[in-house]
Design a protein around this motif. Structure first.
Motif, PDB file in Angstrom:
ATOM      1  N   SER A  95      26.520  64.872  27.317  1.00 56.52           N
ATOM      2  CA  SER A  95      25.939  66.121  26.821  1.00 56.52           C
ATOM      3  C   SER A  95      25.074  65.722  25.629  1.00 56.52           C
ATOM      4  O   SER A  95      25.570  65.437  24.558  1.00 56.52           O
ATOM      5  CB  SER A  95      27.027  67.112  26.420  1.00 56.52           C
ATOM      6  N   SER A 148      28.191  49.487  24.607  1.00 58.84           N
ATOM      7  CA  SER A 148      28.867  49.087  23.385  1.00 58.84           C
ATOM      8  C   SER A 148      29.306  47.641  23.538  1.00 58.84           C
ATOM      9  O   SER A 148      29.174  47.073  24.622  1.00 58.84           O
ATOM     10  CB  SER A 148      30.075  49.992  23.149  1.00 58.84           C
ATOM     11  N   SER A 197      33.637  54.822  24.654  1.00 59.29           N
ATOM     12  CA  SER A 197      32.968  54.069  25.712  1.00 59.29           C
ATOM     13  C   SER A 197      34.008  53.297  26.545  1.00 59.29           C
ATOM     14  O   SER A 197      35.012  53.884  26.946  1.00 59.29           O
ATOM     15  CB  SER A 197      31.899  53.164  25.112  1.00 59.29           C
ATOM     16  N   GLU A 220      35.511  49.264  20.936  1.00 63.77           N
ATOM     17  CA  GLU A 220      35.847  49.418  19.518  1.00 63.77           C
ATOM     18  C   GLU A 220      37.344  49.611  19.310  1.00 63.77           C
ATOM     19  O   GLU A 220      37.880  49.281  18.264  1.00 63.77           O
ATOM     20  CB  GLU A 220      35.032  50.538  18.861  1.00 63.77           C
ATOM     21  N   ASP A 248      36.966  59.540  25.646  1.00 59.27           N
ATOM     22  CA  ASP A 248      35.578  59.564  26.097  1.00 59.27           C
ATOM     23  C   ASP A 248      35.449  60.566  27.241  1.00 59.27           C
ATOM     24  O   ASP A 248      36.398  60.784  27.999  1.00 59.27           O
ATOM     25  CB  ASP A 248      35.111  58.174  26.565  1.00 59.27           C
ATOM     26  N   ALA A 249      34.255  61.158  27.360  1.00 57.12           N
ATOM     27  CA  ALA A 249      34.026  62.160  28.402  1.00 57.12           C
ATOM     28  C   ALA A 249      33.870  61.509  29.769  1.00 57.12           C
ATOM     29  O   ALA A 249      34.012  62.167  30.797  1.00 57.12           O
ATOM     30  CB  ALA A 249      32.775  62.952  28.061  1.00 57.12           C
ATOM     31  N   ARG A 271      34.220  55.173  32.298  1.00 58.06           N
ATOM     32  CA  ARG A 271      34.381  54.314  31.117  1.00 58.06           C
ATOM     33  C   ARG A 271      35.833  54.232  30.679  1.00 58.06           C
ATOM     34  O   ARG A 271      36.306  53.163  30.274  1.00 58.06           O
ATOM     35  CB  ARG A 271      33.520  54.834  29.982  1.00 58.06           C
ATOM     36  N   ALA A 275      38.282  63.090  27.949  1.00 62.18           N
ATOM     37  CA  ALA A 275      38.203  64.445  27.387  1.00 62.18           C
ATOM     38  C   ALA A 275      36.834  64.674  26.790  1.00 62.18           C
ATOM     39  O   ALA A 275      36.153  63.723  26.386  1.00 62.18           O
ATOM     40  CB  ALA A 275      39.264  64.623  26.301  1.00 62.18           C
ATOM     41  N   ARG A 334      28.146  56.726  16.945  1.00 63.44           N
ATOM     42  CA  ARG A 334      27.133  57.049  17.964  1.00 63.44           C
ATOM     43  C   ARG A 334      27.618  58.119  18.931  1.00 63.44           C
ATOM     44  O   ARG A 334      27.386  58.035  20.130  1.00 63.44           O
ATOM     45  CB  ARG A 334      26.696  55.785  18.720  1.00 63.44           C
ATOM     46  N   TYR A 348      24.818  62.836  20.477  1.00 58.92           N
ATOM     47  CA  TYR A 348      24.897  63.559  21.745  1.00 58.92           C
ATOM     48  C   TYR A 348      25.095  65.062  21.534  1.00 58.92           C
ATOM     49  O   TYR A 348      25.053  65.818  22.486  1.00 58.92           O
ATOM     50  CB  TYR A 348      26.086  63.060  22.574  1.00 58.92           C
ATOM     51  N   LEU A 349      25.397  65.461  20.319  1.00 58.57           N
ATOM     52  CA  LEU A 349      25.783  66.858  20.097  1.00 58.57           C
ATOM     53  C   LEU A 349      24.728  67.593  19.289  1.00 58.57           C
ATOM     54  O   LEU A 349      24.108  67.009  18.399  1.00 58.57           O
ATOM     55  CB  LEU A 349      27.115  66.916  19.333  1.00 58.57           C
TER      56      LEU A 349
HETATM   57  C1  LIG Z   1      26.706  55.265  22.716  1.00 61.63           C
HETATM   58  S1  LIG Z   1      28.387  55.399  23.156  1.00 61.63           S
HETATM   59  C2  LIG Z   1      29.162  54.838  21.691  1.00 61.63           C
HETATM   60  C3  LIG Z   1      30.228  53.822  21.954  1.00 61.63           C
HETATM   61  C4  LIG Z   1      30.864  53.288  20.681  1.00 61.63           C
HETATM   62  N1  LIG Z   1      31.488  54.342  19.932  1.00 61.63           N
HETATM   63  C5  LIG Z   1      29.867  52.526  19.837  1.00 61.63           C
HETATM   64  O1  LIG Z   1      29.426  53.008  18.780  1.00 61.63           O
HETATM   65  O2  LIG Z   1      29.495  51.425  20.250  1.00 61.63           O
HETATM   66  C6  LIG Z   1      28.711  57.116  23.131  1.00 61.63           C
HETATM   67  C7  LIG Z   1      29.882  57.532  23.960  1.00 61.63           C
HETATM   68  O3  LIG Z   1      30.140  58.914  23.693  1.00 61.63           O
HETATM   69  C8  LIG Z   1      30.560  59.524  24.889  1.00 61.63           C
HETATM   70  N2  LIG Z   1      30.353  60.977  24.782  1.00 61.63           N
HETATM   71  C9  LIG Z   1      29.171  61.649  24.736  1.00 61.63           C
HETATM   72  N3  LIG Z   1      29.394  62.970  24.638  1.00 61.63           N
HETATM   73  C10 LIG Z   1      30.748  63.125  24.606  1.00 61.63           C
HETATM   74  C11 LIG Z   1      31.596  64.252  24.508  1.00 61.63           C
HETATM   75  N4  LIG Z   1      31.099  65.487  24.424  1.00 61.63           N
HETATM   76  N5  LIG Z   1      32.936  64.053  24.520  1.00 61.63           N
HETATM   77  C12 LIG Z   1      33.449  62.797  24.582  1.00 61.63           C
HETATM   78  N6  LIG Z   1      32.687  61.699  24.678  1.00 61.63           N
HETATM   79  C13 LIG Z   1      31.352  61.859  24.689  1.00 61.63           C
HETATM   80  C14 LIG Z   1      29.696  58.867  25.944  1.00 61.63           C
HETATM   81  O4  LIG Z   1      30.306  58.982  27.232  1.00 61.63           O
HETATM   82  C15 LIG Z   1      29.627  57.419  25.447  1.00 61.63           C
HETATM   83  O5  LIG Z   1      30.600  56.609  26.027  1.00 61.63           O
END
Ligand SMILES: C[S@@+](CC[C@H](N)C(=O)[O-])C[C@H]1O[C@@H](n2cnc3c(N)ncnc32)[C@H](O)[C@@H]1O
Length: 337
Positions: free
Chosen positions: A22, A58, A88, A92, A113-114, A118, A166, A184, A188-189
């Motif tokens: 998202s 990641s 991810s 991490e 993670d959504a 992953r 979730a 990161r 997305y929000l």
């Molecule tokens: C770019 S990755 C970051 C991974 C790690 N945290 C890092 O900094 O290397 C972002 C992650 O956020 C997850 N994500 C995005 N929107 C989300 C949501 N609404 N709820 C849970 N996870 C979400 C994506 O699926 C993705 O795996």
């Protein structure tokens, strides 16, 4: 152009759907216009779109400064609870386990993670060498078993980890945490959703707990609930208002450390040519009473980047009045002439 835009949209929304993302509309729009600009085949556009959307890529020990800072913060023999939002494929989560282990502290950590795919990979804990690119051979041997061309996290480091699929917008898992990582994820929000998530985080952190964002990530939303703290050279975030009863000296120390944090964040933005963010952060810093010569010099540089020579001259004049002995002002004077 119209056809290309349609194709770009098809590709982008296919990826978004496949990965359950998202994303902020501004982010999607930026990716779409970049794709339209490129002269590429459909396959090529697909690869570029995945990269531009930052598809959960990641790796272990990403943002090395963060892990070094954490290592310095953890205490031997102490137990910690952590939550990794947007974890991810678990890189991490396991990195944190390695760091805690090397400090002799114990860690329970939940990764969320959504994306189902992953989280499945995170539970398996099997990675390509590319994900381990920041680690040396000794570290790889210490933390992983080699299986063919892949590397599996050793069982000892998997203990105390858990993973859940979730959507963070549906609420955070229960409990109180010493550390919440949201690296990161906020990109997305949208603003409203970010604020909601940040407020939840602020209620789930223990009093001496820290929020950890990705390197260089600063959003104005974060400043509503958190204040930056400089932990061994890295920026972590503490809930605003905690520690109000500290004595005067501590408050003063905290003020100074916060001032250094502001300067280091702005410096980071300037170095990365992110002048809008630098200006926004300088504004916030000034609002909170952190008016320093360094910040004002950065303001001059950022204003010059936007061609606001008049504004830059005005700030430089103010800086000279407030900090007549500050170094580097005459060099800036030549820039704004
Ligand atoms: C770019 S990755 C970051 C991974 C790690 N945290 C890092 O900094 O290397 C972002 C992650 O956020 C997850 N994500 C995005 N929107 C989300 C949501 N609404 N709820 C849970 N996870 C979400 C994506 O699926 C993705 O795996």
């Amino acid at each position: 152009m119209g056809d290309k835009r349609l194709l770009a949209e098809k590709i982008v929304y296919k990826i978004i759907k496949a990965y359950g993302l998202s994303l902020k509309s501004e982010h999607i729009e930026r990716v779409l216009s970049e794709l339209v600009r490129l002269e590429m085949s459909e396959d090529g556009m697909f690869v570029v779109a995945k990269n531009l959307l930052d598809i959960g890529e990641s790796y272990f020990f990403r943002d090395l400064e963060t892990w070094k800072a954490l290592e310095g913060l953890l205490e031997e023999g102490k137990s910690y609870r952590a939550l990794s939002l947007g974890c991810s494929e678990g890189e991490e989560v396991y990195t944190f386990k390695f760091v805690a282990h090397s400090r002799g502290s114990s860690l329970e950590i939940l990764g969320l993670d959504a994306s189902e795919t992953r989280i499945r990979k995170a539970r398996e804990g099997i990675y390509s060498l590319w994900k381990l690119r920041r680690m040396n051979e000794d570290e790889i041997e210490k933390y992983f078993y080699k299986i063919g061309d892949f590397y599996r996290v050793k069982d000892g480091y998997r203990m105390g980890t858990d993973f859940v699929v979730a959507n963070v917008l549906d609420g955070l898992p229960s409990g109180e945490y010493d550390f919440i990582l949201a690296r990161r994820l906020l990109i997305y929000l949208n603003e409203e959703a970010s604020l909601r998530v940040l407020e939840w985080i602020s209620t789930r952190l223990k009093e001496d707990g820290h929020l950890i964002l990705g390197k260089g990530e600063v959003y104005t939303e974060v400043l509503k609930y958190f204040e930056p703290v400089n932990i061994n050279g890295a920026i972590f975030w503490k809930v605003k208002g905690f520690g109000e009863e500290e004595d005067f000296q501590l408050v003063e120390e905290q003020f100074e450390s916060q001032e250094r944090s502001y300067i280091s964040i702005v410096r980071d933005f300037i170095n990365r040519k992110m002048y809008t963010q630098a200006l926004e952060y300088i504004r916030r810093a000034k609002e909170e009473g952190f008016e320093t010569c360094e910040l004002m010099k950065y303001e001059v540089i950022a204003l010059m980047y936007f061609g606001d020579v008049e504004g830059a001259r005005k700030v430089l004049q103010e800086t000279k009045e407030l900090f007549p002995y500050c170094e580097g002002l005459s060099a800036l004077e030549r820039v704004v002439e």
